[in-house]
Design a protein around this motif. Structure first.
Motif, mmCIF file in Angstrom:
data_model
loop_
_atom_site.group_PDB
_atom_site.id
_atom_site.type_symbol
_atom_site.label_atom_id
_atom_site.label_comp_id
_atom_site.label_asym_id
_atom_site.label_seq_id
_atom_site.Cartn_x
_atom_site.Cartn_y
_atom_site.Cartn_z
ATOM 1 N N ALA A 29 2.897 2.010 -2.297
ATOM 2 C CA ALA A 29 3.048 2.434 -3.697
ATOM 3 C C ALA A 29 1.675 2.544 -4.348
ATOM 4 N N GLY A 30 1.444 3.635 -5.064
ATOM 5 C CA GLY A 30 0.203 3.797 -5.802
ATOM 6 C C GLY A 30 0.200 2.956 -7.065
ATOM 7 N N LYS A 31 -0.924 2.986 -7.786
ATOM 8 C CA LYS A 31 -1.017 2.204 -9.022
ATOM 9 C C LYS A 31 -0.017 2.662 -10.069
ATOM 10 N N ASP A 32 0.390 3.941 -9.959
ATOM 11 C CA ASP A 32 1.386 4.455 -10.891
ATOM 12 C C ASP A 32 2.817 4.160 -10.448
ATOM 13 N N SER A 83 2.546 6.422 -2.241
ATOM 14 C CA SER A 83 1.128 6.703 -1.999
ATOM 15 C C SER A 83 0.953 7.671 -0.833
ATOM 16 N N LYS A 84 -0.282 8.156 -0.665
ATOM 17 C CA LYS A 84 -0.596 9.013 0.480
ATOM 18 C C LYS A 84 -0.417 8.251 1.797
ATOM 19 N N VAL A 110 0.822 -1.214 0.000
ATOM 20 C CA VAL A 110 0.000 0.000 0.000
ATOM 21 C C VAL A 110 0.855 1.263 0.000
ATOM 22 N N LYS A 147 4.291 5.299 -7.845
ATOM 23 C CA LYS A 147 4.857 6.371 -7.028
ATOM 24 C C LYS A 147 4.411 6.215 -5.564
#
Length: 425
Positions: free
Chosen positions: A251-254, A258-259, A249, A256
Motif C-alpha cells: 500500500a502506498g502512502k495514500d 503500490s507499484k 509495502v 492505494k
C-alpha cells in the motif's frame, strides 16, 4: 519432497548425545524419495556414494506429540553435510533461501494459509472409490454443505480432537468451516512468518490424519479425492512488510495499491506456470484445476473474485494482500510457500506490470495453466530465473523425483481402461 514426515525415533538421552556430536544422521538420498517410497537412483543431485548428512534440531519447533500415551516430543530439523554446508535440496532450506532474498531487499513476507481436507471412510483396497466419512448423525452427506454449521457439527468429536491436538502443539489455527464437498472441512491459520507457518502446516497435516484414525476414518489432503466433488486447496494469502518501518509495502502512502504490489502480482502471473509443480506436485493435482470447480485455470487477477488464480480481498491498506488460489492441499507447504513467494519476488525486482484485473468470471478465459504434471515440469525446466531463485540443484533433484513418479504412474492400468477398453477395442 512430498512433505511426508521422515526421521528417527529415539530416547531423549540418545537424542541429546547425538545432537552434541553431529550424530543425528540420515542418508542424503532421503530427499530423493518418491511418493511411492522409492529412491531415485539416477540423479546427480545427490552423491552416488549414498553419504550421510546430519540433522540439526530447530528447538523453536519442539512440541509434544499429543496422541502418544507416553510423553513424547517431536522436533523439526535442518539438514547439513558433514562439512557443515546446508543440504540445499532440503525443502525447508529452499524456503529459507527465498526468505533470505527478501531480507536482502529489506522486506519481510507475511502469509496466511487456508487448508482444506476430506474425511473419508477407511479405504483398504485402492481399487475402490473413496466414500465420505459418516459423522454423529450416522448418515453420509448427500451433497455439499458449504458453510453448513450443522454439517460441521456432525464431525464435532474429531474437530474437538484436532483443536485439542493443535493447542497442545501450539499450532495457531483459527477458523473452521464446512466446505462444498461431503465431509470436506477447511481450517484457516492466522497470518505470520512463512517458515513458522510452513512448520505448522506440516505438523497440522500429520495431526489431522492422527485425529481421524482415532475416530476410525481417514483424513486426506489429496487434491481431488472424489470424481464429482470439488478438490482441496491450500490458498496462500501473502503480503510484504518493510523491515525497518513494519509498513505493508503493498500500500502506498495514500492507501492505494503500490507499484510493488502490482509488480508482485505480475510476478505471480508470469512465473506461476513454472511454479506449478511445487503447488500442484502430483498427477492427481491437475484433476482439481478444471473450470467451474472452485479452482483456477489461468493466471488472471481481480478484486474480491474467487474465479481467478490471484484474488485481492477487500481490506484496509495495512492488510492489503493477494491470495494465491492455485496451490492444492497435497503440496509440500515449504515448497508451495517458497514457490509462491519466489514468483512475487521476481516480479518486484524485475518491476513487472500485471494485466488489468478481470471483471466477472475468469472461467470465460482460456485455460492457460499447465493441464498435467508433465507440462508443468517442462515449464519449470525452461524458466531460468525462477530456477535460480529456488536453487538449480534443488530443482534438478525435485524434477528427478517427479519424473520417477511419472514413470511409475504410467505403468498403472486404471479402472477406466478396464471399464471401457477391455471388451470394446
Amino acid at each position: 519432497m512430498s512433505g511426508t514426515a521422515r526421521g528417527k525415533i529415539l530416547p531423549p538421552s540418545k537424542f541429546l548425545k547425538g545432537n552434541k556430536s553431529r550424530g543425528l544422521r540420515i542418508p542424503e538420498e532421503v530427499f530423493t524419495l518418491t511418493i511411492n517410497g522409492r529412491y531415485v537412483w539416477e540423479t546427480s543431485a545427490v552423491s552416488d556414494a549414498a553419504i550421510d548428512i546430519y540433522l540439526q534440531p530447530d528447538f523453536n519447533t519442539i512440541r509434544l506429540v499429543p496422541w502418544y500415551s507416553e510423553p513424547t516430543a517431536q522436533v523439526i530439523c535442518d539438514a547439513f553435510h558433514l562439512n557443515d554446508d546446508p543440504v540445499d535440496i532440503s525443502p525447508r532450506h529452499v524456503l529459507k533461501r527465498v526468505l533470505a532474498l527478501y531480507k536482502e531487499k529489506g522486506w519481510r513476507p507475511i502469509i496466511a494459509p487456508e487448508l482444506e481436507f476430506y474425511l473419508v471412510k477407511r479405504n483398504i483396497d485402492p481399487d475402490y472409490p473413496l466414500e465420505a466419512a459418516v459423522g454423529r448423525s450416522g448418515r453420509k452427506e448427500a451433497g455439499g454443505q458449504a458453510y453448513g454449521i450443522d454439517a460441521a457439527n456432525d464431525f464435532d468429536p474429531i474437530v474437538e480432537d484436532i483443536y485439542d491436538f493443535c493447542e497442545a502443539q501450539e499450532l495457531d489455527v483459527d477458523t473452521l468451516s464446512h466446505e462444498s464437498g461431503p465431509a470436506q472441512l477447511e481450517i484457516n491459520f492466522n497470518h505470520g512468518d512463512p517458515l513458522e507457518l510452513a512448520d505448522q502446516v506440516f505438523l497440522f497435516k500429520r495431526t489431522v490424519r492422527q485425529a481421524a484414525l482415532k475416530h476410525d476414518m481417514y483424513a486426506t489432503f489429496m487434491a481431488k479425492p472424489h470424481e464429482n466433488e470439488p478438490g482441496s486447496s491450500m490458498h496462500i494469502h501473502q503480503s510484504v512488510l518493510d523491515v525497518k518501518t513494519g509498513r505493508n509495502v503493498f500500500a502506498g502512502k495514500d492507501g492505494k495499491p503500490s507499484k510493488l504490489f502490482l509488480s508482485h502480482i505480475a510476478g505471480l502471473q508470469r512465473y506461476l506456470a513454472a511454479a506449478l509443480p511445487l503447488a500442484a506436485p502430483n498427477v492427481n493435482s491437475y484433476r482439481r484445476l478444471v473450470p467451474e470447480s472452485d479452482a483456477p485455470t489461468n493466471v488472471h487477477w481481480a478484486i474480491d473474485n474467487r474465479t481467478v488464480s490471484l484474488r485481492v480481498p477487500s481490506s484496509d491498506p495495512a492488510n492489503l494482500r493477494v491470495e494465491n488460489r492455485v496451490p492444492g492441499a497435497d503440496a509440500n507447504p515449504y515448497l508451495a510457500f517458497a514457490a509462491s513467494l519466489a514468483c512475487g519476488y521476481l516480479g518486484m525486482i524485475e518491476r513487472l506490470k500485471p494485466t488489468d484485473p478481470v471483471e466477472g468470471s475468469a472461467y470465460r478465459y482460456a485455460h492457460t495453466l499447465p493441464i498435467s504434471l508433465d507440462e508443468a515440469l517442462d515449464k519449470l525446466n525452461y524458466t531460468k530465473s525462477f530456477k535460480q531463485v529456488l536453487g538449480d540443484k534443488f530443482v534438478e533433484a525435485f524434477q528427478d523425483v517427479k519424473h520417477e513418479e511419472m514413470q511409475h504412474y504410467r505403468r498403472v492400468i486404471s479402472s477406466w481402461e478396464r471399464e471401457y477398453l477391455l471388451l470394446n477395442v
